[in-house]
Each structure stands twice: as C-alpha cells, then as structure tokens.
Design an enzyme around this catalytic site. Structure first.
Site, PDB file in Angstrom:
ATOM      1  N   ASP A  81       0.892  -1.177  -0.023  1.00 53.91           N
ATOM      2  CA  ASP A  81       0.125  -0.163   0.177  1.00 53.91           C
ATOM      3  C   ASP A  81       0.932   1.111  -0.009  1.00 53.91           C
ATOM      4  O   ASP A  81       0.617   2.339   0.617  1.00 53.91           O
ATOM      5  CB  ASP A  81      -0.870   0.156   1.279  1.00 53.91           C
ATOM      6  CG  ASP A  81      -2.026   1.053   1.110  1.00 53.91           C
ATOM      7  OD1 ASP A  81      -2.405   1.515   0.117  1.00 53.91           O
ATOM      8  OD2 ASP A  81      -2.807   1.454   2.222  1.00 53.91           O
ATOM      9  N   CYS A  90     -19.054  -1.589   5.689  1.00 54.28           N
ATOM     10  CA  CYS A  90     -19.350  -2.518   4.581  1.00 54.28           C
ATOM     11  C   CYS A  90     -18.551  -3.871   4.624  1.00 54.28           C
ATOM     12  O   CYS A  90     -19.170  -4.649   4.056  1.00 54.28           O
ATOM     13  CB  CYS A  90     -18.801  -1.636   3.128  1.00 54.28           C
ATOM     14  SG  CYS A  90     -16.838  -1.325   3.289  1.00 54.28           S
TER      15      CYS A  90
END
Length: 381
Positions: free
Chosen positions: A155, A265
């Site tokens: 990342d 989510c």
C-alpha cells in the site's frame, strides 16, 4: 528494482521458477501470510476503469492516485524488468477477538460515547509488518536461487493491488471494491513483490457477490455510488484519514463515533462470518484502543498522541486530524446523549484550538442545541 537480474536461458529459468513455487508457499505461511498467488503483468483491461474513476474526481485529495498515470496498471513501467507480481494475503482479525466480533463492533457503533477505530488499525502498523515480512520472503528466494530483480510494495506505491489479487486467485473484487475470499471474507491486508522471475500464474476465482448489495445499503455516507465504484470523497475512511482540512458539514452527522476509518461495509458482508484470525500478535488491539471512550482520547495532547500511537498506522494522520475527528464524534455524541461532560470538554478546548479545530468544536457544540437535535430527529437520525 532491487537485486540484479539473473542471466539464465528462458527454459531453465521457467523450470526453476515452477519448482520454486511450492517452497515459496511454505515460506509465506511460516512468515505469517495466509495465502500467496502469482499475477501476470498485463492489466490493460483495468485501464479504462481506472481512468474513468480518476476523471470523475473520485480520488479526492489523493493526488498521488493520478500522479503516476497508467503506471498503476503497467507493472513493467513502474518497475522495469518485472515479469510477474507475487501477491500476498495476511489476515488481520485479532487473535483474541471473540466469535461474535461483528456483533461487538455493531454495539460499539451504537454507543455514542465510545470511540470507534477500524479493526485493522488497533494494533501495529500493517505497512511495517507486511513490508518487513515480504522482504524476508524475498531474501529467502535470493538465498535459494541467487540475486534476482524485485521490489516490495505494501500500500506504498501506485499499485492496483485489488486487481492483482483478483487475477492471482487471492479472491474477487467485491461490490465495495475490496478483495473477498469465500473462506476468509475480506478482513486481510494485501502486499506484493514485483519480480523478474517467470513464476507459473495462479488461477483467478469466480465472483460470489450475486445479487447482494448489503455493502451499498449500509454505507453511512453512500460512498459506494454503484457496485464496484467508490467515491472516496464521501468515504469515512478517506474523510478521517486521508483528507486534510475540514470535514464537509453534510457528512459529519453520518460519521457518528468513527474517529479513524470505517468497517461498516465489511461488517455487513455475509462472507465475513468466515473471517479468519491473524497468525501474528501484531494486530491485537493496544490497550488504549480497546473500546476507548471519546472523552479519554480527547484529552491527549500531541506528546501523548505520539507516544500512544508509536508504531501504529494512526500516527500517520497526526494530532490535528485526530482532534478534528474526535470533535466531530463528540458533537454527534452530544446530540445523541446531551451529556454535559461532553459539552464542557469541548468548550474548555475551544480557546486554545487552531482555526480548523475551533470550527469543528463550534459545530460540535451546536449539536447540543435543542433545534439541532430536533432537526436530526426529523431527518431520521
């Protein structure tokens, strides 16, 4: 690319790489990874979607997303000499988490005076953990076959990691845009090693979201604007971590008590009932982040913030954003509870606050006014 490319003929190189893969999987498991895969470097079919997302401005202030252009989708341009991308999955659900961890997280979100921090950020900074272990994996490869060209990513560069994970069989792209695995959900980190070894490719898996759109429906700010499409400018993770400056007024109430990231989510996703626990203790929650109270975190000065977040991903946002986020959460708690201790803590901090923080404190104090509470109730909470 780290290391020198090996001078071997392609037939020998391919045979060596094929024999190496089983050993690679064993090494990865020893290092705490849950799964590895191998992706090709041809991501041309992903380029139109990337360009459309950028052109829509959905990346917000994350200018680095656009700065590298299509290098994100072209591994061999980003790291010349790359032939394959080794992808790695590392589960991060804490070792000491309960079987009903999802229910516990939902209760936390319904407790206004509790501070909610994304599950992945409660322990050690994943950048540090994955990068070090990916490099150890590369070192083992080098010890086995000699110097080779490679570069490790966690990342940390313009890498289409979800696309690479999907192509290498780690999982499929869910409608929330995160990688999903049938037996492990989505509670895991991804890392990559770009390398010049012609490793055999992994088989991708089929998608299993079906007609489900629970992640779209649960998103507090409606940031998932369509299946597989997130407007980062509305995403609570982006707002509380990436965005500098003020949080948009119209989104503050929806943030609730989330002060660093958002897991909604993932919490609602049916596949996460299978989320596995981490093999490493690194991701166990630190004491200050186990069901923390907003008022306790609010009193941290910058020195205490830096001390408490040493080695944590949270430190990256800095004390100013940390206070900004907590001010919003305290405002939401004040509206919900009317607790005078919250109003007092906010008011006491106002005289010394920066211009940015003062604006958020003033907004938070307004949430305790009867007309604000009535307005929120009329809008359906």
């Amino acid at each position: 690319m780290n290391g020198a490319p090996r001078q071997e003929d392609s037939t020998t190189s391919t045979l060596d790489a094929a024999a190496l893969l089983p050993q690679l999987r064993a090494w990865a498991l020893e290092l705490g990874f849950s799964q590895i895969g191998v992706a090709d470097i041809d991501l041309a079919s992903a380029e139109p979607g990337l360009l459309a997302w950028l052109e829509a401005g959905f990346h917000g202030e994350m200018h680095y997303m656009a700065a590298h252009g299509l290098k994100r989708a072209r591994p061999a341009e980003l790291v010349p000499g790359t032939l394959r991308v080794l992808t790695a999955r590392m589960d991060y659900r804490p070792q000491d988490s309960a079987d009903d961890w999802q229910a516990i997280e939902w209760r936390g979100l319904r407790t206004p005076l509790q501070a909610q921090v994304s599950l992945y950020a409660r322990g050690r900074d994943y950048h540090k953990v994955l990068r070090a272990r990916l490099q150890q994996l590369a070192t083992r490869i080098e010890a086995a076959i000699g110097p080779f060209g490679h570069r490790v990513f966690t990342d940390s560069a313009p890498v289409l990691e979800v696309e690479l994970a999907a192509r290498s069989g780690i999982g499929w792209r869910g409608k929330h845009t995160l990688t999903l695995h049938r037996e492990h959900g989505s509670m895991f980190f991804l890392g990559e090693i770009y390398l010049d070894l012609p490793l055999p490719l992994s088989e991708p898996v089929t998608a299993h979201c079906g007609q489900c759109q629970a992640c779209l429906d649960i998103c507090p700010t409606r940031a998932i604007v369509a299946p597989y499409r997130v407007d980062a400018r509305r995403c609570i993770s982006y707002l509380t971590i990436e965005q500098d400056g003020p949080i948009p007024l119209e989104l503050r109430a929806a943030i609730g008590n989330r002060i660093y990231g958002c897991d909604d989510c993932q919490l609602i996703c049916p596949w996460n009932k299978f989320a596995g626990k981490s093999e490493l203790p690194d991701f166990d929650a630190r004491a200050p982040l186990r069901a923390p109270r907003l008022l306790d975190l609010w009193v941290w000065d910058e020195a205490e913030f830096l001390r408490r977040t040493e080695g944590s991903a949270i430190r990256r946002i800095g004390h100013a954003r940390w206070r900004r986020n907590i001010a919003v959460a305290l405002g939401n708690a004040l509206r919900e509870t009317g607790d005078p201790a919250v109003a007092q803590a906010l008011a006491e901090a106002l005289p010394q606050a920066s211009e940015l923080l003062a604006e958020h404190i003033e907004w938070a104090l307004e949430q305790g006014q009867p007309e604000r509470q009535a307005e929120h109730a009329h809008q359906g909470g």
